[in-house]
Design a protein around this motif. Structure first.
Motif, PDB file in Angstrom:
ATOM      1  N   LYS A  96       6.957   5.681  -9.765  1.00 30.63           N
ATOM      2  CA  LYS A  96       7.051   4.650 -10.796  1.00 30.63           C
ATOM      3  C   LYS A  96       8.316   4.771 -11.617  1.00 30.63           C
ATOM      4  O   LYS A  96       8.780   5.860 -11.908  1.00 30.63           O
ATOM      5  CB  LYS A  96       5.852   4.762 -11.746  1.00 30.63           C
ATOM      6  N   ARG A 138       4.837  -8.735  -8.731  1.00 37.24           N
ATOM      7  CA  ARG A 138       4.303  -8.619  -7.378  1.00 37.24           C
ATOM      8  C   ARG A 138       5.286  -9.105  -6.305  1.00 37.24           C
ATOM      9  O   ARG A 138       4.864  -9.561  -5.247  1.00 37.24           O
ATOM     10  CB  ARG A 138       2.952  -9.331  -7.230  1.00 37.24           C
ATOM     11  N   LYS A 188       5.794  -4.258 -10.252  1.00 35.60           N
ATOM     12  CA  LYS A 188       4.369  -4.167 -10.543  1.00 35.60           C
ATOM     13  C   LYS A 188       4.045  -4.981 -11.795  1.00 35.60           C
ATOM     14  O   LYS A 188       3.021  -5.640 -11.883  1.00 35.60           O
ATOM     15  CB  LYS A 188       4.003  -2.692 -10.765  1.00 35.60           C
ATOM     16  N   LEU A 222       7.737  -0.043  -8.761  1.00 35.79           N
ATOM     17  CA  LEU A 222       7.483   1.027  -7.798  1.00 35.79           C
ATOM     18  C   LEU A 222       8.680   1.131  -6.860  1.00 35.79           C
ATOM     19  O   LEU A 222       9.205   0.127  -6.390  1.00 35.79           O
ATOM     20  CB  LEU A 222       6.213   0.736  -7.003  1.00 35.79           C
ATOM     21  N   GLU A 275       2.210   1.889  -3.326  1.00 39.18           N
ATOM     22  CA  GLU A 275       1.165   2.422  -4.215  1.00 39.18           C
ATOM     23  C   GLU A 275       0.882   3.887  -3.888  1.00 39.18           C
ATOM     24  O   GLU A 275       0.693   4.722  -4.769  1.00 39.18           O
ATOM     25  CB  GLU A 275      -0.138   1.609  -4.081  1.00 39.18           C
ATOM     26  N   GLU A 276       0.898   4.178  -2.596  1.00 40.69           N
ATOM     27  CA  GLU A 276       0.597   5.531  -2.127  1.00 40.69           C
ATOM     28  C   GLU A 276       1.666   6.526  -2.605  1.00 40.69           C
ATOM     29  O   GLU A 276       1.361   7.589  -3.122  1.00 40.69           O
ATOM     30  CB  GLU A 276       0.564   5.474  -0.592  1.00 40.69           C
ATOM     31  N   ASN A 323       0.830  -1.213   0.000  1.00 45.65           N
ATOM     32  CA  ASN A 323       0.000   0.000   0.000  1.00 45.65           C
ATOM     33  C   ASN A 323       0.859   1.255   0.000  1.00 45.65           C
ATOM     34  O   ASN A 323       0.561   2.233  -0.691  1.00 45.65           O
ATOM     35  CB  ASN A 323      -0.920   0.031   1.220  1.00 45.65           C
ATOM     36  N   ASN A 381       3.709   5.950  -5.037  1.00 49.01           N
ATOM     37  CA  ASN A 381       3.557   5.873  -6.493  1.00 49.01           C
ATOM     38  C   ASN A 381       4.750   6.441  -7.271  1.00 49.01           C
ATOM     39  O   ASN A 381       4.583   7.137  -8.268  1.00 49.01           O
ATOM     40  CB  ASN A 381       2.262   6.573  -6.913  1.00 49.01           C
TER      41      ASN A 381
END
Lengths: 174, 182
Positions: free
Chosen positions: A16, A62, A39, A90, A11-12, A8, A14
């Protein structure tokens, strides 16, 4: 739980990074200051000698990966990490990770568990290398990563298994 | 050619160290420049370096194995070149900025292979290995120690000549690489 929290956080933030095949996340001599979440795509960790590139680890979709010894010791990396196909990664800095780990006692415990898993994987890897028979070496790895051949080109798998691509093809057929 | 063994090794070491410095400079350049070629059939700087890597893959283990088989402290004072060895070494040598042009064997032609920053890093590791080998070579007989060559199994060269050949070959292609990025 922690792992999900960690993902998380990835992702938060982010942050990339898009990699073409052969693009590097880190090269020998640089110091690892990040951890990476794959990712999309796949990466490999390898050591370069005067004669060859020796693959020591893969990062599949993943999964979380970096040049670990350099990251822990803040010393120059002895390894390269590059994309074996087009990948999206990420990036999370060491500081952000440490903040998350120190947030709660549970997180610290979970991080320790996470590291224990990594240590256990390293021991599995050592046993791989001590396994004499090429076919048994392949079996051991396929048990851990059944989809290996769908994710990574054969030549890198051969290098990881310390055999020639020709031997790997033969062993696979039998 | 006749030369003091010590002098020869000293000269070769200086050349390899110089080579290492220029390669470290290459490492600062960007990949587009390192991959650039002046004409279709010409080699880029990285191709020159990969060509040297391919030769290193053969010569470094060969030289190492031969040296390790020798007894130590068997070095002789003066090294005398063999006729064929001297011929091959001279063939590689750049004299007054001029080289003898020649065609590289197909399996040693690096064109169109997958080249990136590790090509240079691998070559630096090979140069470090060569420096180590040259220091090891100080303790053995450069004339009596023989090494095989890539070209043919029929002849063996004196270690001193093989070392000259390898080092001149590096000089030659690094010159070529310098030209390629200009």
């Amino acid at each position: 739980m922690f792992l999900q929290q960690l993902i998380n956080l990835f992702e938060e933030k982010n942050n990339k990074k898009f990699l073409a095949k052969g693009n590097f996340l880190i090269q020998e001599g640089q110091t690892e200051t990040n951890i990476y979440f794959i990712k999309k795509g796949a990466v490999r960790v390898f050591h370069l000698t005067d004669a060859e590139e020796q693959t020591i680890r893969f990062g599949y979709e993943r999964s979380i990966i970096n040049s670990l010894a350099s990251f822990i010791q803040e010393s120059p990396s002895e390894f390269y990490i590059d994309a074996v196909r087009k990948s999206t990664v990420l990036v999370l800095s060491k500081n952000d990770l440490i903040q998350l780990v120190n947030l709660t006692v549970e997180n610290t415990k979970a991080y320790n568990t996470f590291l224990e898993v990594v240590i256990t994987q390293q021991i599995e890897r050592e046993l791989d290398l001590l396994t004499v028979s090429p076919s048994q070496r392949l079996d051991r790895v396929l048990k851990r990563s059944p989809n290996l051949f769908q994710q990574v080109p054969l030549k890198y798998i051969a290098s990881y298994l310390r055999m020639t691509p020709e031997t790997l093809s033969r062993v696979r057929k039998s | 050619m006749k030369i003091k063994s010590e002098k020869l090794i000293e000269y070769l070491l200086a050349s390899v160290n110089k080579a290492k410095n220029s390669v470290l400079e290459f490492k600062q350049k960007n990949l587009t420049k390192l991959n650039a070629k002046s004409a279709q059939k010409k080699w880029s700087a990285l191709e020159c370096i990969e060509h040297l890597n391919l030769y290193g893959d053969y010569y470094l283990p060969e030289i190492e194995a031969r040296i390790l088989k020798q007894n130590r402290n068997t070095n002789r004072v003066v090294f005398k070149s063999g006729i064929i060895g001297n011929y091959f070494a001279s063939l590689m040598k750049t004299t007054n900025g001029k080289i003898k042009k020649m065609q590289s064997p197909v399996e040693m032609n690096p064109q169109n292979s997958d080249l990136n920053a590790t090509t240079i890093d691998r070559f630096i590791k090979q140069l470090d290995k060569l420096i180590w080998l040259l220091n090891e070579a100080k303790e053995v007989d450069l004339q009596k120690t023989k090494t095989s060559i890539k070209l043919t199994k029929l002849i063996k060269l004196r270690l001193g000549d093989t070392l000259r050949f390898v080092v001149y070959h590096i000089e030659r292609h690094l010159d070529q690489a310098e030209k390629a990025i200009k």
